[in-house]
Design an enzyme around this catalytic site. Structure first.
Site, PDB file in Angstrom:
ATOM      1  N   VAL A  11       0.830  -1.202   0.000  1.00  0.00           N
ATOM      2  CA  VAL A  11       0.000   0.000   0.000  1.00  0.00           C
ATOM      3  C   VAL A  11       0.866   1.255   0.000  1.00  0.00           C
ATOM      4  O   VAL A  11       0.693   2.158  -0.822  1.00  0.00           O
ATOM      5  CB  VAL A  11      -0.955  -0.017   1.212  1.00  0.00           C
ATOM      6  CG1 VAL A  11      -1.640   1.320   1.399  1.00  0.00           C
ATOM      7  CG2 VAL A  11      -1.997  -1.122   1.025  1.00  0.00           C
ATOM      8  N   LEU A 160      -7.316  -1.035  -2.790  1.00  0.00           N
ATOM      9  CA  LEU A 160      -6.687  -1.666  -3.954  1.00  0.00           C
ATOM     10  C   LEU A 160      -6.539  -3.175  -3.769  1.00  0.00           C
ATOM     11  O   LEU A 160      -6.292  -3.641  -2.655  1.00  0.00           O
ATOM     12  CB  LEU A 160      -5.317  -1.044  -4.242  1.00  0.00           C
ATOM     13  CG  LEU A 160      -4.190  -1.149  -3.222  1.00  0.00           C
ATOM     14  CD1 LEU A 160      -3.485  -2.497  -3.271  1.00  0.00           C
ATOM     15  CD2 LEU A 160      -3.185  -0.053  -3.453  1.00  0.00           C
ATOM     16  N   GLY A 270      -7.255 -16.208  -0.080  1.00  0.00           N
ATOM     17  CA  GLY A 270      -6.153 -15.893   0.820  1.00  0.00           C
ATOM     18  C   GLY A 270      -5.828 -14.418   0.724  1.00  0.00           C
ATOM     19  O   GLY A 270      -6.677 -13.601   0.366  1.00  0.00           O
ATOM     20  N   CYS A 273      -5.577  -9.585   3.571  1.00  0.00           N
ATOM     21  CA  CYS A 273      -6.673  -8.765   4.114  1.00  0.00           C
ATOM     22  C   CYS A 273      -7.917  -9.527   4.548  1.00  0.00           C
ATOM     23  O   CYS A 273      -8.391  -9.338   5.661  1.00  0.00           O
ATOM     24  CB  CYS A 273      -7.059  -7.711   3.084  1.00  0.00           C
ATOM     25  SG  CYS A 273      -5.742  -6.512   2.827  1.00  0.00           S
ATOM     26  N   LYS A 276      -7.887 -11.527   8.012  1.00  0.00           N
ATOM     27  CA  LYS A 276      -7.650 -10.713   9.224  1.00  0.00           C
ATOM     28  C   LYS A 276      -8.730  -9.648   9.378  1.00  0.00           C
ATOM     29  O   LYS A 276      -9.113  -9.318  10.491  1.00  0.00           O
ATOM     30  CB  LYS A 276      -6.245 -10.136   9.239  1.00  0.00           C
ATOM     31  CG  LYS A 276      -5.923  -9.146   8.144  1.00  0.00           C
ATOM     32  CD  LYS A 276      -5.512  -7.816   8.697  1.00  0.00           C
ATOM     33  CE  LYS A 276      -5.052  -6.889   7.592  1.00  0.00           C
ATOM     34  NZ  LYS A 276      -5.507  -5.528   7.726  1.00  0.00           N
ATOM     35  N   LYS A 333      -2.978 -15.493  -5.131  1.00  0.00           N
ATOM     36  CA  LYS A 333      -3.718 -15.357  -6.390  1.00  0.00           C
ATOM     37  C   LYS A 333      -2.701 -15.068  -7.480  1.00  0.00           C
ATOM     38  O   LYS A 333      -1.522 -14.821  -7.188  1.00  0.00           O
ATOM     39  CB  LYS A 333      -4.769 -14.249  -6.313  1.00  0.00           C
ATOM     40  CG  LYS A 333      -4.209 -12.850  -6.137  1.00  0.00           C
ATOM     41  CD  LYS A 333      -5.312 -11.805  -6.202  1.00  0.00           C
ATOM     42  CE  LYS A 333      -4.741 -10.407  -6.118  1.00  0.00           C
ATOM     43  NZ  LYS A 333      -5.752  -9.368  -6.167  1.00  0.00           N
TER      44      LYS A 333
HETATM   45  N1  LIG Z   1      -1.917  -5.360   0.733  1.00  0.00           N
HETATM   46  C1  LIG Z   1      -3.075  -4.893   0.302  1.00  0.00           C
HETATM   47  O1  LIG Z   1      -3.537  -5.268  -0.764  1.00  0.00           O
HETATM   48  C2  LIG Z   1      -3.875  -3.905   1.114  1.00  0.00           C
HETATM   49  C3  LIG Z   1      -4.961  -3.259   0.514  1.00  0.00           C
HETATM   50  C4  LIG Z   1      -5.704  -2.361   1.266  1.00  0.00           C
HETATM   51  C5  LIG Z   1      -5.361  -2.078   2.579  1.00  0.00           C
HETATM   52  N2  LIG Z   1      -4.292  -2.710   3.140  1.00  0.00           N
HETATM   53  C6  LIG Z   1      -3.916  -2.334   4.518  1.00  0.00           C
HETATM   54  O2  LIG Z   1      -2.785  -1.468   4.431  1.00  0.00           O
HETATM   55  C7  LIG Z   1      -1.896  -1.674   5.533  1.00  0.00           C
HETATM   56  C8  LIG Z   1      -0.510  -2.014   5.021  1.00  0.00           C
HETATM   57  O3  LIG Z   1      -0.587  -3.227   4.304  1.00  0.00           O
HETATM   58  P1  LIG Z   1       0.581  -3.695   3.330  1.00  0.00           P
HETATM   59  O4  LIG Z   1       0.083  -4.904   2.632  1.00  0.00           O
HETATM   60  O5  LIG Z   1       1.096  -2.559   2.542  1.00  0.00           O
HETATM   61  O6  LIG Z   1       1.698  -4.135   4.397  1.00  0.00           O
HETATM   62  P2  LIG Z   1       3.194  -4.628   4.115  1.00  0.00           P
HETATM   63  O7  LIG Z   1       3.484  -5.627   5.153  1.00  0.00           O
HETATM   64  O8  LIG Z   1       3.360  -4.965   2.682  1.00  0.00           O
HETATM   65  O9  LIG Z   1       4.060  -3.318   4.388  1.00  0.00           O
HETATM   66  C9  LIG Z   1       4.102  -2.682   5.614  1.00  0.00           C
HETATM   67  C10 LIG Z   1       5.388  -1.860   5.724  1.00  0.00           C
HETATM   68  O10 LIG Z   1       5.352  -1.122   6.947  1.00  0.00           O
HETATM   69  C11 LIG Z   1       6.660  -1.133   7.515  1.00  0.00           C
HETATM   70  N3  LIG Z   1       6.559  -0.852   8.942  1.00  0.00           N
HETATM   71  C12 LIG Z   1       6.176  -1.680   9.943  1.00  0.00           C
HETATM   72  N4  LIG Z   1       6.196  -1.023  11.111  1.00  0.00           N
HETATM   73  C13 LIG Z   1       6.602   0.231  10.845  1.00  0.00           C
HETATM   74  C14 LIG Z   1       6.829   1.378  11.651  1.00  0.00           C
HETATM   75  N5  LIG Z   1       6.621   1.358  12.962  1.00  0.00           N
HETATM   76  N6  LIG Z   1       7.270   2.510  11.058  1.00  0.00           N
HETATM   77  C15 LIG Z   1       7.477   2.531   9.716  1.00  0.00           C
HETATM   78  N7  LIG Z   1       7.280   1.474   8.908  1.00  0.00           N
HETATM   79  C16 LIG Z   1       6.840   0.344   9.471  1.00  0.00           C
HETATM   80  C17 LIG Z   1       7.184  -2.525   7.188  1.00  0.00           C
HETATM   81  O11 LIG Z   1       8.603  -2.553   7.285  1.00  0.00           O
HETATM   82  C18 LIG Z   1       6.663  -2.713   5.765  1.00  0.00           C
HETATM   83  O12 LIG Z   1       7.576  -2.225   4.819  1.00  0.00           O
HETATM   84  C19 LIG Z   1      -2.562  -2.763   6.389  1.00  0.00           C
HETATM   85  O13 LIG Z   1      -3.357  -2.143   7.361  1.00  0.00           O
HETATM   86  C20 LIG Z   1      -3.458  -3.481   5.396  1.00  0.00           C
HETATM   87  O14 LIG Z   1      -4.551  -4.087   6.017  1.00  0.00           O
HETATM   88  C21 LIG Z   1      -3.531  -3.602   2.438  1.00  0.00           C
HETATM   89  O1  LIG Z   2     -14.061 -14.991  -7.535  1.00  0.00           O
HETATM   90  C1  LIG Z   2     -13.087 -14.986  -6.779  1.00  0.00           C
HETATM   91  C2  LIG Z   2     -12.349 -13.823  -6.454  1.00  0.00           C
HETATM   92  C3  LIG Z   2     -11.265 -13.928  -5.608  1.00  0.00           C
HETATM   93  N1  LIG Z   2     -10.901 -15.113  -5.096  1.00  0.00           N
HETATM   94  C4  LIG Z   2      -9.730 -15.210  -4.174  1.00  0.00           C
HETATM   95  O2  LIG Z   2      -9.901 -14.279  -3.132  1.00  0.00           O
HETATM   96  C5  LIG Z   2      -8.642 -13.839  -2.637  1.00  0.00           C
HETATM   97  C6  LIG Z   2      -8.576 -12.333  -2.577  1.00  0.00           C
HETATM   98  O3  LIG Z   2      -8.588 -11.827  -3.893  1.00  0.00           O
HETATM   99  P1  LIG Z   2      -8.620 -10.258  -4.217  1.00  0.00           P
HETATM  100  O4  LIG Z   2      -9.751  -9.648  -3.523  1.00  0.00           O
HETATM  101  O5  LIG Z   2      -8.527 -10.102  -5.666  1.00  0.00           O
HETATM  102  O6  LIG Z   2      -7.211  -9.819  -3.610  1.00  0.00           O
HETATM  103  P2  LIG Z   2      -6.697  -8.822  -2.480  1.00  0.00           P
HETATM  104  O7  LIG Z   2      -5.478  -8.196  -3.016  1.00  0.00           O
HETATM  105  O8  LIG Z   2      -6.623  -9.575  -1.194  1.00  0.00           O
HETATM  106  O9  LIG Z   2      -7.804  -7.666  -2.367  1.00  0.00           O
HETATM  107  C7  LIG Z   2      -8.804  -7.653  -1.370  1.00  0.00           C
HETATM  108  O10 LIG Z   2      -8.283  -7.160  -0.143  1.00  0.00           O
HETATM  109  C8  LIG Z   2      -7.685  -5.846  -0.255  1.00  0.00           C
HETATM  110  C9  LIG Z   2      -7.061  -5.530   1.087  1.00  0.00           C
HETATM  111  O11 LIG Z   2      -7.977  -5.047   2.009  1.00  0.00           O
HETATM  112  C10 LIG Z   2      -8.769  -4.858  -0.656  1.00  0.00           C
HETATM  113  O12 LIG Z   2      -8.203  -3.559  -0.725  1.00  0.00           O
HETATM  114  C11 LIG Z   2      -9.360  -5.280  -1.998  1.00  0.00           C
HETATM  115  O13 LIG Z   2     -10.412  -4.390  -2.354  1.00  0.00           O
HETATM  116  C12 LIG Z   2      -9.898  -6.705  -1.862  1.00  0.00           C
HETATM  117  O14 LIG Z   2     -10.377  -7.160  -3.130  1.00  0.00           O
HETATM  118  C13 LIG Z   2      -7.601 -14.469  -3.577  1.00  0.00           C
HETATM  119  O15 LIG Z   2      -7.075 -15.649  -2.993  1.00  0.00           O
HETATM  120  C14 LIG Z   2      -8.411 -14.811  -4.818  1.00  0.00           C
HETATM  121  O16 LIG Z   2      -7.866 -15.860  -5.579  1.00  0.00           O
HETATM  122  C15 LIG Z   2     -11.621 -16.269  -5.384  1.00  0.00           C
HETATM  123  O17 LIG Z   2     -11.301 -17.350  -4.891  1.00  0.00           O
HETATM  124  N2  LIG Z   2     -12.694 -16.175  -6.231  1.00  0.00           N
END
Ligand SMILES: NC(=O)c1ccc[n+]([C@@H]2O[C@H](COP(=O)([O-])OP(=O)(O)OC[C@H]3O[C@@H](n4cnc5c(N)ncnc54)[C@H](O)[C@@H]3O)[C@@H](O)[C@H]2O)c1
Ligand SMILES: O=c1ccn([C@@H]2O[C@H](COP(=O)(O)OP(=O)(O)O[C@H]3O[C@H](CO)[C@@H](O)[C@H](O)[C@H]3O)[C@@H](O)[C@H]2O)c(=O)[nH]1
Length: 465
Positions: A11, A160, A270, A273, A276, A333
């Site tokens: 993110v 995203l 999986g 997000c 959890k 995925k």
């Molecule tokens: N991965 C996704 O697709 C996604 C999408 C939407 C929202 N989110 C949310 O966004 C947040 C971040 O997720 P992510 O997947 O980018 O995590 P990530 O594990 O990929 O990255 C987190 C980063 O934060 C750093 N970090 C940890 N503690 C820190 C601190 N105290 N100070 C500065 N940096 C620190 C880590 O070193 C790491 O580089 C989470 O709350 C997650 O739920 C993730």
């Molecule tokens: O029809 C479907 C669609 C998805 N999946 C699975 O569901 C999981 C999650 O997929 P996806 O939602 O595309 O990936 P994420 O990157 O985890 O994104 C979700 O989680 C993010 C973190 O919060 C949000 O920001 C996004 O909007 C939300 O889609 C993966 O294992 C996919 O293979 C299926 O099994 N069947």
């Protein structure tokens, strides 16, 4: 505008890179020094070792040291900052509640620096991390305790999906801002000026609590769709070979009120997000005195789904003990190297528990992450796992294959299977990737897929009769 992004994972790095594209001066900070050093090289390979998203490395290369800067100290960059994004991890704790320790650690470094800054301009701290309802308000209180002057807080959850991070940051479905103070809304309107009056992107301003709640409700609803398709439609199709799941899906989703998203049945969802966030929502609801039967089921169905194909094979008398199993697809995925909460992890543990002699894995992007996770120091049984550079190599000498990720290249796996391994052989298809499964069955392979009845090898059937 001068922007600081704290936490540079999926993110944070994406957000920093895309903000820098829109002309902001962006400082991306992380406590992980090696990660920051890798980004500072500007080399694609180094960047993708940490976050592998289409187009992301190219933006970093392009903006590096022009409008995008990486650092592991906050103090030198704090003066003049207008917007600070918190993008740190918020994983599930042991009891399912959100573990806010990284978040609070980041705040405890940031707040004293903000309290001491010379610049008197307004600064808004924005939660982009997914955090429980009420976290923005608690943050405001912490900042007050540190006597930080002229500061606001806002919630701006990120929606995203991985694999599409850059695309969905450049063109999100919505931008959601929760705040209390008009000054903070105004700062964020300036930051996101490209989206404010966009004809397609919804720019929504609301309370911090509504923004925080929206993220949990959205993710849990998406997750519910997946568990519905896996736990209801796929199971129904597994009871009768005349139910053809792909046609059923087309028929059901032809209704414009029913989204096709989620209807792609699988051996479980999986990623970092869904699992959890639903656990956190369950905790938040229960703390508020509510019951959570629907969310409990959504989560439980998905957990069961991850290894359910093994059980279906066992119901047909197949044993995995002493067998060599190929596991193709480790990422949660396609199009990502992320293995967090991937079904492959549950499959590996379940296969080891069943006493397999070896697990031969392949994934086009996620091998290194798996190598780092399954070290024999953590568990000597992990020495049974080997890593291979192609599906064909992973299949060699195996008695069964599990397909656990929807990588498009696996659509052609039937040919590789026929060329590499001979029956008796079991194919467990967690993603319905093999369009010509019936031919494999005719050639003597057993085939079990999510959403289809067990197809026993035809030659084997003939021998038995
Ligand atoms: N991965 C996704 O697709 C996604 C999408 C939407 C929202 N989110 C949310 O966004 C947040 C971040 O997720 P992510 O997947 O980018 O995590 P990530 O594990 O990929 O990255 C987190 C980063 O934060 C750093 N970090 C940890 N503690 C820190 C601190 N105290 N100070 C500065 N940096 C620190 C880590 O070193 C790491 O580089 C989470 O709350 C997650 O739920 C993730
Ligand atoms: O029809 C479907 C669609 C998805 N999946 C699975 O569901 C999981 C999650 O997929 P996806 O939602 O595309 O990936 P994420 O990157 O985890 O994104 C979700 O989680 C993010 C973190 O919060 C949000 O920001 C996004 O909007 C939300 O889609 C993966 O294992 C996919 O293979 C299926 O099994 N069947």
């Amino acid at each position: 505008m001068k922007v600081i992004v704290i936490g540079t994972g999926f993110v944070g790095l994406t957000h920093a890179a895309v903000c820098s594209e829109y002309g902001h001066e962006v400082y991306a900070y992380d406590i992980d020094r090696e990660r920051i050093a890798a980004y500072q090289t500007g080399q694609r390979q180094e960047i993708e070792r940490y976050v592998n998203e289409p187009e992301l490395a190219a933006i970093v290369q392009e903006r590096l040291a022009r409008s995008l800067f990486f650092c592991n100290e906050l103090a030198p960059i704090i003066e003049g900052v207008e917007v600070i994004f918190l993008c740190v991890p918020t994983p599930a704790g042991l009891d399912g509640a959100t573990d806010l320790s990284s978040y609070l650690a980041a705040v405890s470094v940031l707040a004293p620096l903000l309290a001491q800054r010379r610049d008197a301009g307004r600064v808004v701290i924005v939660n982009k991390s997914t955090v429980p309802v009420g976290t923005a308000r608690s943050l405001a209180q912490i900042l007050q305790e540190y006597q930080v002057p002229n500061v606001g807080v806002a919630s701006n959850p990120e929606f995203l999906p991985e694999g599409d991070a850059v695309e969905k940051s450049r063109r999100p479905d919505r931008v959601l801002i929760g705040a209390d103070d008009q000054q903070d809304f105004q700062l964020l309107r300036l930051l996101y000026s490209q989206f404010v009056h966009h004809v397609r992107i919804r720019y929504i301003e609301t309370t911090p609590e509504t923004a925080e709640a929206s993220k949990y409700v959205a993710n849990s609803l998406l997750f519910t769709a997946i568990s519905f398709w896996n736990g209801v439609a796929a199971r129904l199709a597994e009871t009768d070979e005349k139910i053809r799941l792909d046609e059923l899906r087309m028929a059901v989703t032809a209704d414009s009120r029913i989204s096709p998203w989620g209807s792609y049945v699988s051996n479980g969802a999986g990623g970092s997000c869904f699992g959890k966030d639903i656990q956190s929502l369950i905790r938040q609801l229960r703390t508020g005195g509510q019951q959570t039967p629907l969310l409990d089921s959504v989560y439980a169905i998905n957990e069961e789904q991850k290894t359910y194909l093994l059980e279906r094979a066992e119901q047909q008398g197949i044993s995995f003990q002493g067998k060599t199993v190929a596991l193709v697809g480790l990422a949660f995925k396609q199009r990502t190297n992320d293995i967090r909460d991937a079904s492959s992890l549950a499959l590996i543990e379940a296969l080891l528990q069943r006493g397999v002699s070896a697990i031969r894995t392949y994934d086009p992007m996620a091998l290194n992450n798996a190598r780092r996770m399954f070290t024999p120091e953590k568990n000597p049984l992990y020495s049974k796992i080997s890593y291979h550079e192609s599906a064909q190599e992973a299949l060699q000498g195996s008695h069964a294959v599990c397909i656990s990720t929807d990588w498009q290249e696996f659509r052609g796996l039937s040919r590789t299977i026929r060329q590499t391994v001979s029956p008796p052989y079991v194919i467990l298809d967690g993603r319905r990737m093999l369009p010509d499964a019936a031919e494999l069955v005719r050639a003597g392979y057993d085939y079990v897929a999510v959403g289809s009845v067990y197809l026993q090898a035809q030659e084997q059937k003939a021998e038995e009769q």
